[in-house]
Scaffold this motif. Structure first.
Motif, PDB file in Angstrom:
ATOM      1  N   ASP A 251       1.035  -1.267  -0.318  1.00 52.87           N
ATOM      2  CA  ASP A 251      -0.126   0.041   0.650  1.00 52.87           C
ATOM      3  C   ASP A 251       0.848   1.858   0.028  1.00 52.87           C
ATOM      4  OD1 ASP A 251      -2.498  -1.252   0.272  1.00 52.87           O
ATOM      5  OD2 ASP A 251      -2.549  -1.577   2.041  1.00 52.87           O
ATOM      6  N   VAL A 252       2.201   1.487   0.970  1.00 52.43           N
ATOM      7  CA  VAL A 252       2.799   2.609   0.980  1.00 52.43           C
ATOM      8  C   VAL A 252       3.700   3.072  -0.590  1.00 52.43           C
ATOM      9  CG1 VAL A 252       4.835   3.121   2.033  1.00 52.43           C
ATOM     10  CG2 VAL A 252       3.133   2.223   3.176  1.00 52.43           C
ATOM     11  N   ILE A 253       3.630   1.668  -0.930  1.00 50.20           N
ATOM     12  CA  ILE A 253       4.730   1.726  -2.347  1.00 50.20           C
ATOM     13  C   ILE A 253       4.224   2.237  -3.160  1.00 50.20           C
ATOM     14  CG2 ILE A 253       6.139   0.733  -4.238  1.00 50.20           C
ATOM     15  CD1 ILE A 253       6.562  -1.376  -1.732  1.00 50.20           C
ATOM     16  N   TYR A 254       2.597   1.577  -3.582  1.00 50.30           N
ATOM     17  CA  TYR A 254       1.534   2.109  -4.308  1.00 50.30           C
ATOM     18  C   TYR A 254       1.170   3.489  -4.402  1.00 50.30           C
ATOM     19  CZ  TYR A 254       1.178  -2.846  -5.814  1.00 50.30           C
ATOM     20  OH  TYR A 254       1.460  -4.044  -5.917  1.00 50.30           O
ATOM     21  N   TYR A 255       1.143   4.034  -2.979  1.00 49.54           N
ATOM     22  CA  TYR A 255       0.027   5.444  -2.697  1.00 49.54           C
ATOM     23  C   TYR A 255       1.795   5.938  -3.493  1.00 49.54           C
ATOM     24  CZ  TYR A 255      -1.256   9.300  -0.167  1.00 49.54           C
ATOM     25  OH  TYR A 255      -1.004  10.578  -0.530  1.00 49.54           O
ATOM     26  N   LEU A 256       2.852   6.058  -2.939  1.00 48.63           N
ATOM     27  CA  LEU A 256       4.253   7.080  -3.124  1.00 48.63           C
ATOM     28  C   LEU A 256       4.196   6.678  -4.406  1.00 48.63           C
ATOM     29  CD1 LEU A 256       6.683   5.733  -0.919  1.00 48.63           C
ATOM     30  CD2 LEU A 256       4.831   7.755  -0.273  1.00 48.63           C
ATOM     31  N   SER A 257       4.277   5.752  -5.308  1.00 43.18           N
ATOM     32  CA  SER A 257       4.617   5.718  -6.877  1.00 43.18           C
ATOM     33  C   SER A 257       3.131   6.751  -7.684  1.00 43.18           C
ATOM     34  CB  SER A 257       4.416   4.457  -7.169  1.00 43.18           C
ATOM     35  OG  SER A 257       5.354   3.689  -6.409  1.00 43.18           O
ATOM     36  N   ASP A 258       2.097   6.440  -7.201  1.00 39.52           N
ATOM     37  CA  ASP A 258       0.637   7.298  -7.332  1.00 39.52           C
ATOM     38  C   ASP A 258       0.883   8.966  -7.642  1.00 39.52           C
ATOM     39  OD1 ASP A 258      -1.547   7.230  -8.628  1.00 39.52           O
ATOM     40  OD2 ASP A 258      -2.512   7.810  -6.594  1.00 39.52           O
ATOM     41  N   LYS A 259       1.459   9.295  -6.113  1.00 38.85           N
ATOM     42  CA  LYS A 259       1.708  10.339  -5.717  1.00 38.85           C
ATOM     43  C   LYS A 259       3.066  11.194  -6.385  1.00 38.85           C
ATOM     44  CE  LYS A 259      -2.632  10.661  -3.557  1.00 38.85           C
ATOM     45  NZ  LYS A 259      -3.280  11.655  -4.538  1.00 38.85           N
ATOM     46  N   ASP A 260       3.522  10.235  -7.157  1.00 39.01           N
ATOM     47  CA  ASP A 260       5.223  10.980  -7.628  1.00 39.01           C
ATOM     48  C   ASP A 260       6.186  10.997  -6.725  1.00 39.01           C
ATOM     49  OD1 ASP A 260       6.710  10.681 -10.098  1.00 39.01           O
ATOM     50  OD2 ASP A 260       5.885  12.973  -9.676  1.00 39.01           O
ATOM     51  N   ILE A 261       5.810  10.243  -5.564  1.00 35.15           N
ATOM     52  CA  ILE A 261       6.711  10.473  -4.925  1.00 35.15           C
ATOM     53  C   ILE A 261       7.899   9.710  -4.455  1.00 35.15           C
ATOM     54  CG2 ILE A 261       7.696  10.941  -2.072  1.00 35.15           C
ATOM     55  CD1 ILE A 261       4.708  11.216  -1.666  1.00 35.15           C
ATOM     56  N   LYS A 262       8.912   9.921  -4.882  1.00 34.88           N
ATOM     57  CA  LYS A 262      10.416   8.883  -5.248  1.00 34.88           C
ATOM     58  C   LYS A 262      10.945   8.210  -4.264  1.00 34.88           C
ATOM     59  CE  LYS A 262      11.517  11.129  -9.684  1.00 34.88           C
ATOM     60  NZ  LYS A 262      10.209  12.109  -9.333  1.00 34.88           N
ATOM     61  N   ILE A 263      10.161   6.966  -4.510  1.00 32.17           N
ATOM     62  CA  ILE A 263      11.296   6.455  -3.244  1.00 32.17           C
ATOM     63  C   ILE A 263      13.587   6.104  -3.744  1.00 32.17           C
ATOM     64  CG2 ILE A 263      10.978   3.649  -2.715  1.00 32.17           C
ATOM     65  CD1 ILE A 263       7.905   3.639  -3.386  1.00 32.17           C
ATOM     66  N   GLY A 264      13.377   5.916  -2.900  1.00 28.41           N
ATOM     67  CA  GLY A 264      15.085   5.765  -2.255  1.00 28.41           C
ATOM     68  C   GLY A 264      15.216   7.721  -2.786  1.00 28.41           C
ATOM     69  N   LYS A 265      15.107   8.350  -2.593  1.00 28.54           N
ATOM     70  CA  LYS A 265      14.759   9.831  -3.100  1.00 28.54           C
ATOM     71  C   LYS A 265      14.761  10.861  -2.347  1.00 28.54           C
ATOM     72  CE  LYS A 265      16.140  13.440  -7.045  1.00 28.54           C
ATOM     73  NZ  LYS A 265      15.772  13.507  -8.263  1.00 28.54           N
ATOM     74  N   ASP A 266      13.206  10.728  -2.652  1.00 27.26           N
ATOM     75  CA  ASP A 266      12.728  11.242  -1.648  1.00 27.26           C
ATOM     76  C   ASP A 266      12.304  11.278  -0.327  1.00 27.26           C
ATOM     77  OD1 ASP A 266      12.191  13.783  -3.834  1.00 27.26           O
ATOM     78  OD2 ASP A 266      10.378  12.099  -4.314  1.00 27.26           O
ATOM     79  N   LEU A 267      11.897   9.723  -0.062  1.00 25.98           N
ATOM     80  CA  LEU A 267      11.682   9.167   0.734  1.00 25.98           C
ATOM     81  C   LEU A 267      11.899   7.592   1.012  1.00 25.98           C
ATOM     82  CD1 LEU A 267       9.973   9.283   3.878  1.00 25.98           C
ATOM     83  CD2 LEU A 267       7.735   7.529   2.312  1.00 25.98           C
TER      84      LEU A 267
END
Length: 328
Positions: A251-267
């Motif tokens: 859920d966290v991964i899908y939400y961040l991807s949907d909101k264009d929050i870059k995993i590994g960079k922004d969070l």
């Protein structure tokens, strides 16, 4: 046309009735050629074994119950498949019931299954302690508990330790410069939640990081429960978040991807991957990997041993998870 019986099959295959019985019930070695002849006769005569007669004779239903907290969870789907693979070799079938992490539903299912429907139960319990299980049992029945420990339980248990993996994960985050590390926990009554949260607290203290108020948020281990917790942690400017099971991780991964929050960079994220399958986003996430298939195989073997009275004292098997850093 009258229904074929076992004697008809024996005459058709030119074997004894006992041989037909051994082929059907897998109770004695039968030569491959003879077995093929019997199975062919069963098919040609459209013979259906009388399950009730077999139960009356052996006292066994050849059914095993599996009480699952969340049947939609890939973790438990994998375990179901592995248990079925093991027990099918001994002509057992699996009955799966879904509790949806609800104590009352679990009690109802256990009460029904233990009333004589199955020969043994495998339980991933959502209860607080074993007394709740005992009060729900209709009869004495072989039990194997997996994934979660219950206070007061003196039965076989198969669990996975996540303490070291969570600790190593936080060490990795600290070495990358993170100090504001949020944590999304599951249901507090579960032993898995308690162990993983303990590792988080111990690691934060070990590395000299303050446990700020509300840095620990609680979901319910079910789908969509992690999003409100994630939003609160983002509001508190956390630069890294730990999602403490695979459903909440997804859920966290899908939400961040949907909101264009870059995993590994922004969070930065530490999550769980219990299926072995990775998509592109998962490769950007630090992962805790659990030996799910092994747990399922061990659960199947252990319940068969209990049903056949091949074990004396209860076994407590603890498997180890592994921390897998993200691909840079």
């Amino acid at each position: 046309m009258s229904k074929a019986n076992m004697r008809d099959v024996a005459e058709h295959a030119k074997v004894s009735v006992a041989t037909v019985s051994h082929v059907i019930n897998n109770t004695r070695f039968v030569a491959d050629e003879t077995k093929k002849r019997v199975l062919k006769s069963i098919e040609e005569l459209d013979y259906i074994p009388d399950a009730m007669a077999r139960i009356f004779k052996t006292g066994k239903k050849n059914l095993i119950g599996f009480v699952v907290p969340d049947i939609a969870n890939a973790f438990f789907a994998t375990i179901i498949e592995e248990i079925e693979n093991v027990i099918s070799t001994q002509n057992y079938r699996l009955i799966v019931v879904n509790t949806k992490e609800t104590e009352s539903r679990e009690a109802e299912h256990i009460r029904a299954l233990s009333s004589g429907i199955v020969d043994g139960l495998i339980i991933a319990s959502t209860m607080k302690d074993f007394d709740q299980i005992k009060s729900a049992l209709s009869t004495d029945i072989p039990l194997v508990f997996i994934d979660r420990e219950l206070p007061g339980c003196n039965c076989d248990t198969i669990t996975i330790s996540n303490y070291d993996s969570i600790f190593q994960g936080i060490q990795t985050l600290v070495m990358s410069g993170h100090t504001k590390i949020g944590y999304i926990a599951g249901l507090m009554r579960l032993s898995t939640t308690e162990e993983r949260l303990s590792a988080y607290k111990d690691a934060m203290k070990h590395f000299g990081l303050p446990l700020e108020e509300n840095f620990i948020q609680y979901g319910d281990s079910m789908s969509q429960s992690a999003i409100p917790s994630l939003l609160k942690l983002l509001d508190m400017k956390c630069t890294a978040v730990i999602a403490s099971n695979n459903v909440m991780s997804d859920d966290v991964i899908y939400y961040l991807s949907d909101k264009d929050i870059k995993i590994g960079k922004d969070l930065e994220i530490i999550g769980y991957n219990d299926t072995g399958h990775e998509n592109y986003q998962m490769r950007k996430v630090h992962m805790v990997s659990q030996p799910v298939k092994e747990m399922g195989r061990l659960a199947g073997k252990q319940i068969l041993k209990r049903i056949c009275l091949l074990e004396d004292s209860p076994k407590n098997i603890i498997l180890q998870s592994a921390f897998v850093p993200r691909n840079n």
